[in-house]
Design a protein around this motif. Structure first.
Motif, PDB file in Angstrom:
ATOM      1  N   SER A 148       0.989  -1.177   0.052  1.00  0.00           N
ATOM      2  CA  SER A 148       0.030  -0.117  -0.012  1.00  0.00           C
ATOM      3  C   SER A 148       1.010   1.177   0.154  1.00  0.00           C
ATOM      4  CB  SER A 148      -1.014   0.159   1.339  1.00  0.00           C
ATOM      5  OG  SER A 148      -1.817   1.102   1.060  1.00  0.00           O
ATOM      6  N   THR A 149       1.995   1.130   0.691  1.00  0.00           N
ATOM      7  CA  THR A 149       2.818   2.161   0.832  1.00  0.00           C
ATOM      8  C   THR A 149       3.466   2.522  -0.686  1.00  0.00           C
ATOM      9  OG1 THR A 149       3.276   1.940   3.229  1.00  0.00           O
ATOM     10  CG2 THR A 149       5.017   3.253   1.715  1.00  0.00           C
ATOM     11  N   ALA A 150       3.817   1.639  -1.427  1.00  0.00           N
ATOM     12  CA  ALA A 150       4.139   1.724  -2.790  1.00  0.00           C
ATOM     13  C   ALA A 150       3.199   2.381  -3.351  1.00  0.00           C
ATOM     14  CB  ALA A 150       4.524   0.377  -3.316  1.00  0.00           C
ATOM     15  N   VAL A 151       1.957   1.958  -3.414  1.00  0.00           N
ATOM     16  CA  VAL A 151       0.865   2.650  -4.179  1.00  0.00           C
ATOM     17  C   VAL A 151       0.787   4.144  -3.754  1.00  0.00           C
ATOM     18  CG1 VAL A 151      -1.548   2.811  -4.746  1.00  0.00           C
ATOM     19  CG2 VAL A 151      -0.304   0.489  -4.502  1.00  0.00           C
ATOM     20  N   PHE A 152       1.015   4.380  -2.749  1.00  0.00           N
ATOM     21  CA  PHE A 152       0.875   5.815  -2.065  1.00  0.00           C
ATOM     22  C   PHE A 152       1.747   6.594  -2.542  1.00  0.00           C
ATOM     23  CE2 PHE A 152       2.471   8.602   0.995  1.00  0.00           C
ATOM     24  CZ  PHE A 152       1.353   9.555   1.324  1.00  0.00           C
ATOM     25  N   LEU A 153       3.154   6.125  -2.741  1.00  0.00           N
ATOM     26  CA  LEU A 153       4.094   6.856  -3.039  1.00  0.00           C
ATOM     27  C   LEU A 153       4.349   7.353  -4.591  1.00  0.00           C
ATOM     28  CD1 LEU A 153       7.483   5.295  -0.852  1.00  0.00           C
ATOM     29  CD2 LEU A 153       6.215   7.630  -0.507  1.00  0.00           C
ATOM     30  N   THR A 154       3.874   6.040  -5.367  1.00  0.00           N
ATOM     31  CA  THR A 154       3.787   6.380  -6.660  1.00  0.00           C
ATOM     32  C   THR A 154       2.643   7.124  -7.222  1.00  0.00           C
ATOM     33  OG1 THR A 154       2.702   4.189  -6.864  1.00  0.00           O
ATOM     34  CG2 THR A 154       5.126   4.069  -7.376  1.00  0.00           C
ATOM     35  N   CYS A 155       1.490   6.967  -6.555  1.00  0.00           N
ATOM     36  CA  CYS A 155       0.353   7.890  -6.857  1.00  0.00           C
ATOM     37  C   CYS A 155       0.464   9.402  -6.540  1.00  0.00           C
ATOM     38  CB  CYS A 155      -0.968   7.274  -5.957  1.00  0.00           C
ATOM     39  SG  CYS A 155      -2.306   8.075  -6.589  1.00  0.00           S
ATOM     40  N   LEU A 156       1.230   9.639  -5.344  1.00  0.00           N
ATOM     41  CA  LEU A 156       1.410  10.747  -4.810  1.00  0.00           C
ATOM     42  C   LEU A 156       2.413  11.625  -5.654  1.00  0.00           C
ATOM     43  CD1 LEU A 156       1.565  13.156  -2.828  1.00  0.00           C
ATOM     44  CD2 LEU A 156       3.147  11.808  -1.467  1.00  0.00           C
ATOM     45  N   THR A 157       3.578  10.960  -6.020  1.00  0.00           N
ATOM     46  CA  THR A 157       4.618  11.649  -6.823  1.00  0.00           C
ATOM     47  C   THR A 157       3.957  11.768  -8.388  1.00  0.00           C
ATOM     48  OG1 THR A 157       6.231  10.259  -5.975  1.00  0.00           O
ATOM     49  CG2 THR A 157       6.740  11.189  -8.072  1.00  0.00           C
ATOM     50  N   GLU A 158       2.956  11.078  -8.655  1.00  0.00           N
ATOM     51  CA  GLU A 158       2.363  11.358  -9.953  1.00  0.00           C
ATOM     52  C   GLU A 158       1.750  12.803 -10.251  1.00  0.00           C
ATOM     53  OE1 GLU A 158      -0.552   9.648 -13.599  1.00  0.00           O
ATOM     54  OE2 GLU A 158      -0.768   8.750 -11.487  1.00  0.00           O
ATOM     55  N   VAL A 159       0.901  13.075  -8.952  1.00  0.00           N
ATOM     56  CA  VAL A 159       0.158  14.436  -9.009  1.00  0.00           C
ATOM     57  C   VAL A 159       0.839  15.387  -8.029  1.00  0.00           C
ATOM     58  CG1 VAL A 159      -2.129  12.985  -9.281  1.00  0.00           C
ATOM     59  CG2 VAL A 159      -1.220  13.414  -7.044  1.00  0.00           C
ATOM     60  N   LEU A 160       1.882  15.027  -7.586  1.00  0.00           N
ATOM     61  CA  LEU A 160       2.548  16.276  -6.801  1.00  0.00           C
ATOM     62  C   LEU A 160       2.602  17.377  -7.231  1.00  0.00           C
ATOM     63  CD1 LEU A 160       3.775  16.593  -3.764  1.00  0.00           C
ATOM     64  CD2 LEU A 160       5.915  15.730  -4.697  1.00  0.00           C
ATOM     65  N   PRO A 161       3.069  17.701  -8.475  1.00  0.00           N
ATOM     66  CA  PRO A 161       3.139  18.928  -9.311  1.00  0.00           C
ATOM     67  C   PRO A 161       1.963  19.681  -9.198  1.00  0.00           C
ATOM     68  CG  PRO A 161       4.417  17.365 -10.571  1.00  0.00           C
ATOM     69  CD  PRO A 161       3.491  16.394  -9.731  1.00  0.00           C
ATOM     70  N   ALA A 162       0.666  19.004  -8.954  1.00  0.00           N
ATOM     71  CA  ALA A 162      -0.432  19.875  -9.174  1.00  0.00           C
ATOM     72  C   ALA A 162      -0.387  20.988  -8.045  1.00  0.00           C
ATOM     73  CB  ALA A 162      -1.613  18.996  -8.725  1.00  0.00           C
ATOM     74  N   GLY A 163       0.114  20.606  -6.890  1.00  0.00           N
ATOM     75  CA  GLY A 163       0.107  21.813  -5.773  1.00  0.00           C
ATOM     76  C   GLY A 163       1.459  22.569  -5.765  1.00  0.00           C
ATOM     77  N   LEU A 164       2.258  22.194  -6.725  1.00  0.00           N
ATOM     78  CA  LEU A 164       3.510  22.979  -6.712  1.00  0.00           C
ATOM     79  C   LEU A 164       3.821  23.768  -7.970  1.00  0.00           C
ATOM     80  CD1 LEU A 164       5.499  20.113  -5.364  1.00  0.00           C
ATOM     81  CD2 LEU A 164       4.653  21.997  -4.092  1.00  0.00           C
ATOM     82  N   LEU A 165       2.928  23.786  -8.874  1.00  0.00           N
ATOM     83  CA  LEU A 165       3.045  24.270 -10.139  1.00  0.00           C
ATOM     84  C   LEU A 165       3.744  25.832 -10.373  1.00  0.00           C
ATOM     85  CD1 LEU A 165       0.037  23.661 -12.577  1.00  0.00           C
ATOM     86  CD2 LEU A 165       2.370  22.439 -12.361  1.00  0.00           C
ATOM     87  N   PRO A 166       3.267  26.688  -9.605  1.00  0.00           N
ATOM     88  CA  PRO A 166       4.001  28.110  -9.533  1.00  0.00           C
ATOM     89  C   PRO A 166       5.562  28.024  -9.207  1.00  0.00           C
ATOM     90  CG  PRO A 166       1.698  28.376  -8.433  1.00  0.00           C
ATOM     91  CD  PRO A 166       2.145  26.789  -8.613  1.00  0.00           C
ATOM     92  N   ALA A 167       5.796  27.408  -8.080  1.00  0.00           N
ATOM     93  CA  ALA A 167       7.285  27.301  -7.894  1.00  0.00           C
ATOM     94  C   ALA A 167       8.092  26.674  -8.735  1.00  0.00           C
ATOM     95  CB  ALA A 167       7.232  26.880  -6.533  1.00  0.00           C
ATOM     96  N   MET A 168       7.451  25.466  -9.397  1.00  0.00           N
ATOM     97  CA  MET A 168       8.358  24.603 -10.266  1.00  0.00           C
ATOM     98  C   MET A 168       8.429  25.433 -11.589  1.00  0.00           C
ATOM     99  SD  MET A 168       6.794  20.799  -9.713  1.00  0.00           S
ATOM    100  CE  MET A 168       7.936  20.233 -11.099  1.00  0.00           C
ATOM    101  N   SER A 169       7.489  25.961 -11.899  1.00  0.00           N
ATOM    102  CA  SER A 169       7.650  26.689 -13.409  1.00  0.00           C
ATOM    103  C   SER A 169       8.532  27.801 -13.226  1.00  0.00           C
ATOM    104  CB  SER A 169       6.144  27.200 -13.804  1.00  0.00           C
ATOM    105  OG  SER A 169       5.523  28.087 -12.968  1.00  0.00           O
ATOM    106  N   ALA A 170       8.474  28.542 -11.927  1.00  0.00           N
ATOM    107  CA  ALA A 170       9.526  29.617 -11.922  1.00  0.00           C
ATOM    108  C   ALA A 170      10.796  29.147 -11.950  1.00  0.00           C
ATOM    109  CB  ALA A 170       9.113  30.469 -10.663  1.00  0.00           C
ATOM    110  N   ASP A 171      11.058  28.244 -11.209  1.00  0.00           N
ATOM    111  CA  ASP A 171      12.429  27.586 -11.164  1.00  0.00           C
ATOM    112  C   ASP A 171      12.900  26.872 -12.359  1.00  0.00           C
ATOM    113  OD1 ASP A 171      14.446  27.303  -9.526  1.00  0.00           O
ATOM    114  OD2 ASP A 171      13.946  25.726  -8.348  1.00  0.00           O
ATOM    115  N   LEU A 172      12.154  26.528 -13.211  1.00  0.00           N
ATOM    116  CA  LEU A 172      12.288  25.881 -14.551  1.00  0.00           C
ATOM    117  C   LEU A 172      12.511  26.727 -15.564  1.00  0.00           C
ATOM    118  CD1 LEU A 172      10.823  22.389 -13.922  1.00  0.00           C
ATOM    119  CD2 LEU A 172      13.161  22.923 -13.700  1.00  0.00           C
ATOM    120  N   GLY A 173      11.744  27.813 -15.506  1.00  0.00           N
ATOM    121  CA  GLY A 173      11.906  29.015 -16.461  1.00  0.00           C
ATOM    122  C   GLY A 173      10.801  28.579 -17.672  1.00  0.00           C
TER     123      GLY A 173
END
Length: 420
Positions: free
Chosen positions: A31-56
């Protein structure tokens, strides 16, 4: 001999067999394997502004980090699952998770947008391979009568990742740095690799030809309606959820992204509990209600009033509708495949049906990220809620029409299916 001298027969209680228990340390590792893989897939959804600024790059371009992750799963899950069928299950899972952790490390350290996309694609390949084997792995650890509960525990990581993981990751990214959030995924993966090695028993692979041909699965009654609803529902959810942070910035709630996601997460947990309690009797009704709740949330977000109260209410409705949806769709797909196996028309059909579900789920995730990015650039954030409604209406129609197969009036699900 008097009646008082007669021996009174003593009725012995039948000896009950020892109660079989779920191997929770092993199942929770899965279940933890599912948790980590699923979380990593959608994690950028809450971090888009910071990621886009850093990656240009633009926020819509950064949103494609979700798209490429899902697209990699959609393109590789079926062929890689077939190619690795003879591998021992634990070695395969450890290999997939090690590759996943390495890809997350590269994502966290990269300052190049193309390199970040490539790392996300590798992470998607590893995650898809892990997802394809986890349900069968969980079933192999328990006797047949506990299959449903074992799979429910193993797959509980999906809704928990969306309910709690994304808000926690978003909070970490906002308070520290988005790179810290991805490095945390790497650290947790290292812990998980040790956990799997110590707690999860190994199981042999199987001949590559033991699977039901994937094309034949589509002819099983009920499979196509379930897959169609999966495609439309996940597409509707992803295209708005991926770009929730830009939407909240648009309505003046950019600093509240983590709190809105927390409301969504808490409502999702309630949804998971309700679905687990009722799915064996009300799979069809729950699917229809889930569609209506998410549609209602989209309608609230489409209101131009930009009210914080409406946004939080929409997040709650969205969580109530979405939280149990993975369980509902996986159960409907499994029921259709199990029905074919019981009728003698498809050996291994349940597993093949689940493989189709994983593939189409990620096709929809990739399509949602791409469509949402195009809408964001072309029409702005206000178009996102309306697009959700455009996909949910046909999904609701298909689910409502599949009264005999797919989402039948009388569900086939066993009483313990879907319950952890």
């Amino acid at each position: 001999m008097s009646s008082t001298d007669r021996a009174i027969p003593v009725r012995k209680r039948p000896v009950e067999p020892a109660k079989e228990r779920l191997p929770l340390p092993a199942l929770l590792a899965l279940s933890t394997a599912v948790f980590l893989t699923c979380l990593t897939e959608v994690l950028p959804a809450g971090l888009l502004p910071a990621m886009s600024a850093d990656l240009g790059v633009s926020e819509s371009a950064t949103g494609q980090t979700v798209t490429v992750f899902a697209l990699a799963i959609a393109l590789t899950a079926l062929p890689l699952t077939s190619a690795t069928a003879p591998w021992p299950r634990r070695r395969l899972l450890l290999t997939a998770m090690a590759g996943f952790g390495l890809a997350n490390t590269v994502t966290a350290l990269s300052s190049s947008y193309p390199l970040t996309l490539a790392a996300r694609a590798v992470a998607g390949v590893a995650a898809g391979l892990a997802w394809a084997l986890l349900a069968g792995y969980a079933r192999s650890l328990v006797p047949a009568r506990l299959h449903g509960r074992a799979v429910a525990v193993a797959l509980a990581g999906i809704p928990v990742a969306l309910a709690l993981g994304v808000p926690a990751g978003t909070y970490l990214g906002l308070t520290a740095d988005w790179r810290t959030a991805f490095l945390a995924m790497t650290a947790l993966t290292v812990v998980l690799l040790c956990w799997i090695t110590l707690a999860v028993p190994d199981r042999p692979g199987r001949p590559a030809g033991a699977r039901t041909p994937v094309a034949r699965v589509l002819a099983i009654p009920g499979v196509l309606p379930v897959l169609a609803v999966t495609l439309l529902f996940v597409l509707a959810h992803t295209l708005c959820y991926t770009y929730l942070a830009p939407y909240l910035h648009h309505v003046g709630m950019g600093e509240s992204t983590d709190r809105v996601l927390l409301v969504f997460g808490l409502a999702s947990l309630l949804s998971i509990w309700l679905v687990g309690a009722l799915i064996h009797r009300r799979l069809r009704a729950l699917t229809l209600v889930a569609s209506l709740l998410v549609a209602g949330a989209a309608a609230l977000l489409a209101v131009p009033a930009h009210s914080a109260a409406l946004v939080y209410a929409a997040a709650a409705l969205w969580g109530l509708g979405w939280g149990g949806t993975p369980t509902l769709l996986q159960t409907a797909a499994g029921d259709a495949g199990d029905g074919a196996e019981e009728d003698g028309t498809g050996g291994g059909a349940a597993e093949a049906t689940q493989a189709w579900l994983v593939t189409l789920w990620n096709v929809a995730t990739a399509g949602g990220g791409l469509a949402g990015g195009l809408l964001l650039d072309g029409l702005g954030t206000g178009a996102l809620p309306w697009s959700v409604l455009a996909f949910l209406v046909p999904a609701l129609a298909v689910a409502a029409g599949a009264r005999r197969h797919g989402f039948p009036v009388r569900a086939r699900t066993a009483p313990d299916a879907g319950r952890p």
